[in-house]
Structure formats: C-alpha cells, structure tokens
Write an enzyme that holds these catalytic residues in place. Structure first.
Site: not given
Ligand code: XMP
Length: 510
Positions: A55, A82-83, A168, A170, A226, A366
């Site tokens: 954040g 991180c944060y 990070h 990710e 969808d 998605k």
C-alpha cells in the site's frame, strides 16, 4: 462451498488483484477484502492463511491503515508483503524507518533457508518498490533474505508462521516469486490445492440446483464470454428451466449470430430464443452519425426489444447477470450485486419481472471464467472471444451506419481475424478489428478508377483495456491482410494502420 480459503487484506497497493490471481493460479481460493475487516470478521471468514498486501502509506504516518494485533494470535499463518511486511514488523515490536535510498525495480536478493524460501536458489532477482523498510526485527523473527539496501528483505517466525517480504513476489519481474507464494500456501498454510475449475463447476452446478430447484431463470445472451459461460453453467444445473434470450441487433461480426445458435441451441439444446431485430436497429440508426447518439439509440432499442420478449415470457424467479470478480472488487462493496453499466445488461432489471439476481461467476477472474468455459466443453471461438462492445459494429463505422457499410466491415474484419489466427497472433493481441473511416479515396483497380472507403486496422495489446498499446503486427502479416481486403472486399480500396496508444486515443474509434 467446500474449498479452503486464503484471506487477502487490501492495504491499497497497485498489485493487489494480481496477488489474488497468483494465489488462485496455485489452486487455492482467496478473496481480496478491505483491510478494515474486524478481528471477528476475520475469524468468521475462517482462512487457512492471511496475506497483507502492499500500500502507499507509511506505518508511522497518521491515518495509515492498521490492523488488530490479535490477527497474529489466531494461529493462522500470515504473510505481509511490502507495506504489509512493515506493518507486521511494526505491530509486533520491530522498527520501521525511512530508507536513505529508495529501492525501485529489479534488485538482487540473497535468500536463507526456510519453509518460505524452499526450492529458491540462494541468489535471484526481485522487484522492489519502497521508501520505508524494516530496520530491526521483532523478537522471535529471523532474517530470510537481504539485498544491498535492505537488510531484512524477508523475515519470519517459523514457530508462529508469520512472515514478511519487502519485495513483490506477485509480479513477473521477481524470479521465483510464484515459488515463494507457493511455499507460503503449501509449506506454511498446508493448502490442499482444492480450488480447481472442475471442482468449481461440480460445486456450482450442485449449488445452483439447490438454489433454483424447479423455478424459472432468464438470461440475456450477448455472445460474450461471461453470459455464455454463466448460461451454460445454469443450463447444466436446471436444463429447460433456463430461458435465454439473444437479441441479434444486426451489429455482430460475420457468422457470430449463427454461431451462438449453433453452439447453444443446436449443440447444447438450450431453450434459446433469438430475436432478429437487425432491421429495427438499422432503421433507428438511419442517418445518425454522432457517436454518443448512436450508442444511446442502440442501448435504448436493446432494452425495448428485450422488454417485449420478457413480457411474453412473464414472471421469472431469477435474472442472470454475468458479473465477475473484478466487477465485485471494483465496486468497493463486496457484499452487494453490481449492475454492469454497459447496455446489454444495465437496464434489464427494470424491464424484467423477476425476484432475484443470480450471478454464478461473481467469484471468478476472467481467466478462470475462460477455464470454466473450456471445462464445460464450450468451443475456443466462444471461450477466447475478444472483448466486444455492446453497440457492436455500429461504433466501428464512422458516421451513419448502412447495410452496405456493415457488409464491408464484416468482410474486412473476417479477413483480419483469419490472417491474425493464421499467423498465430490471436492469443497475443488483446483486440483486433477493422474500422470504416468516414473518408473515401481514389484508387485504381484493373483499368478503372475507384473511389471507395478507407479501412483502418486497429489492433492493441493490453492487460485490462484501461491502457493499451498498438500491436506490432509483422509487416508480412499486415501485407497479407491489406492485399486480401482490397482484393476480396467490396467498397474498400485503401488500408491504414492505427498506431495510437490509449491514452490519448481509446481502443474503439467511437
Ligand atoms: P475504449 O474504446 O473505451 O474501450 O478504449 C475499452 C474497452 O471497452 C470496450 N467497450 C465496450 N464494451 N459496451 C461494452 O460492453 C460498450 O459500450 C463498450 N464500449 C467500448 C472496448 O471494446 C474495449 O475492450
């Protein structure tokens, strides 16, 4: 649902949805929830692990998002990123301070051995983005990684299963980032990997059967991924108690309307009603060239057409919405249904007589929706369909829409799609289509002078349609597309390539 869950608490970082997707890709279900959840709510959620996201705040700044310290005593493993890692250190008695040199970008990290770093080599590259960092660890914690500027790039208390990572894991730039997340989920939280799309389909069909029973469901099919996947799931659960209405506004791409009928009505034997409204839409659009007016006319006419059909069907118990997880997260309220704003579903609840909205895909990203589509046996042309605007080809014809221009557009677009697929580029390019510009130019074909439409090719790469870059299609492919269009398509004698990014342009031309 019977699967295990990881709770991701959102502290406002830019990669937070990505963390959730990475966890799901590891076969573990997770939810991204606001960091202001209370300890009671966290307990009630019953997670197998908790991840704090990054954040923009500094733990010492006034008003920074904090969390009840009790979260560390639940016996549930915690990973702060991180944060989230600074917050973990701060709340447990460590020291966080400003770093003299901010670290941004790729940095070499040196790992130590631990359950979190299993199967990761001693040295690798990670993605850093911070100005604060942990200066002293809380009691009971040990260092698990460092970089030149960051003495505690990762740390943990193995006994309490609490970990912090400054970088990070990710993002793709972090080598072994996926491995690190995998280790947290499987080595630390003891995940079973029970979040698979085949489990989802089985559970969802069972749950839909129980919820719907023999009551009636209505779904607006647009041809999009969808609504197609949502309808197929519900159809598997309740068969003919589902009625689908497909409004063909005559603004779809070549063969698309036929394909919807052949896949869903002939193939899956769905109770699917097609409304052929092309002529009415074209009449309403006649002579209208203002882009916003065109959109409004189409939106309004769509609702009117659907309303007429819904009246014939009468009262239903459920109306299907193809809401997916990013819609839920972005609405900022993960508890209530979001009505999608684009026209194919936006106005429907007001014209259908129904009891309840049903959203079978509201937990899925998605890419998961597409996997479910394949799991249900839908063809690639449906599952991998490009995003397509509700107003359809009308916003790809500059100026007034005519049947002749629609035909030119459909034929040129079809050739473009064939050539892109032939070149194996169809899964790399986010969207690619042709546009009829509002200008004609002089050409020569055979011995004759021609005066015909300029066709533009629009092809973009993007992650989420918010920003986009023009696709670098190889010259040879562009050449094939151009040659074929001017030779095979009526009323086209010049091809141009749109080389604008978004922003400042948009993906669509209108
Ligand atoms: P723009 O042109 O704004 O498009 O860069 C962003 C994405 O949204 C799609 N798009 C629409 N989708 N109804 C939709 O369902 C619409 O009215 C609409 N207009 C644009 C566009 O194709 C791109 O993917």
């Amino acid at each position: 649902m019977t699967h295990q869950k990881v709770l991701i608490l959102d502290f406002g970082g830019q990669y937070n949805q990505l963390i959730a997707r990475r966890v799901r890709e590891q076969g573990v279900f997770c939810d991204l929830k606001s960091s202001d959840m209370t300890l009671e709510e966290i307990k009630a959620y019953n997670p197998i692990g908790i991840i704090f996201t990054g954040g923009p705040s500094s733990v010492y700044a006034e008003g920074s998002p904090l969390i009840d310290k009790g979260v560390f005593s639940l016996g549930v493993p915690v990973l702060g990123l991180c944060y989230g890692c600074q917050l973990t250190a701060h709340l447990l008695g460590g020291t966080v301070g400003h770093t003299d040199t901010s670290e941004y970008g790729k940095t070499e990290v040196v790992y130590e051995k631990s359950p979190l770093t299993k199967d990761i080599p001693e040295k690798a590259v990670c993605w850093m983005s911070h100005t604060d960092s942990v200066k002293a660890l809380p009691a009971g914690f040990k260092k698990l990684a460092h970089t030149d500027n960051c003495p505690y790039a990762a740390f943990g208390d193995e006994a309490r299963k609490i970990y912090g990572v400054q970088f990070h894991p990710e993002v793709n730039h972090t080598q072994y980032g996926t491995q690190l997340l995998h280790n947290f989920l499987y080595e630390v939280c003891g995940a079973a990997g029970d979040w698979t799309m085949s489990n989802f389909v089985a559970n969802q069909i069972k749950a839909l059967k129980e919820k719907i029973g023999d009551r009636k469901v209505l779904c607006a099919m647009s041809g999009g991924v969808d609504s197609a996947v949502a309808a197929t799931l519900i159809h598997k659960a309740v068969g003919d108690n589902l009625t689908c209405v497909f409004v063909d506004h005559g603004l779809l791409r070549k063969y698309e309307a036929d394909e919807v009928m052949s896949v869903f009505k002939d193939g899956l034997k769905m109770n699917l009603i097609k409304v052929d409204a092309g002529a009415v839409f074209l009449k309403k659009l006649k002579g209208k060239s203002d882009p916003e007016k065109k959109r409004k006319i189409i939106g309004k006419q769509f609702i009117r057409t659907f309303e007429k059909e819904a009246k014939k069907i009468g009262k239903v118990d459920f109306l299907v919405q193809g809401t997916i997880y990013p819609d839920v997260i972005e609405s900022g309220k993960d508890k209530s249904a979001v009505i999608k704003s684009h026209h194919n579903v936006g106005g429907l609840p007001s014209v259908v007589n129904f009891e309840e909205i049903i959203e079978p895909l509201r937990d899925l990203f998605k890419d998961e929706v597409r996997k479910v589509g394949f799991e249900l046996g839908l063809p690639k042309s449906v599952v991998m369909r490009q995003p397509f605007p509700g107003p359809g080809l009308a916003i790809r014809i500059m100026g007034a829409v005519t049947e002749e221009k629609l035909e030119t557009l459909r034929d040129s677009d079809y050739i473009l799609r064939e050539e892109i697929a032939k070149a194996g580029l169809d899964e790399q390019i986010w969207q690619y289509f042709t546009v009829i510009t509002n200008s004609k130019t002089v050409g020569v074909q055979g011995d004759f002078r021609t005066y015909e439409n300029v066709i533009a090719i629009r092809a973009v790469t993007s992650l989420d349609a918010m920003t986009a870059d023009w696709a670098r299609i190889p010259d040879s492919v562009l050449e094939a597309i151009s040659n074929r269009i001017v030779n095979e398509v009526k009323h086209a004698n010049r091809i141009v390539y749109d080389i604008t990014s978004k922003p400042p342009a948009t993906i669509e031309w209108e």
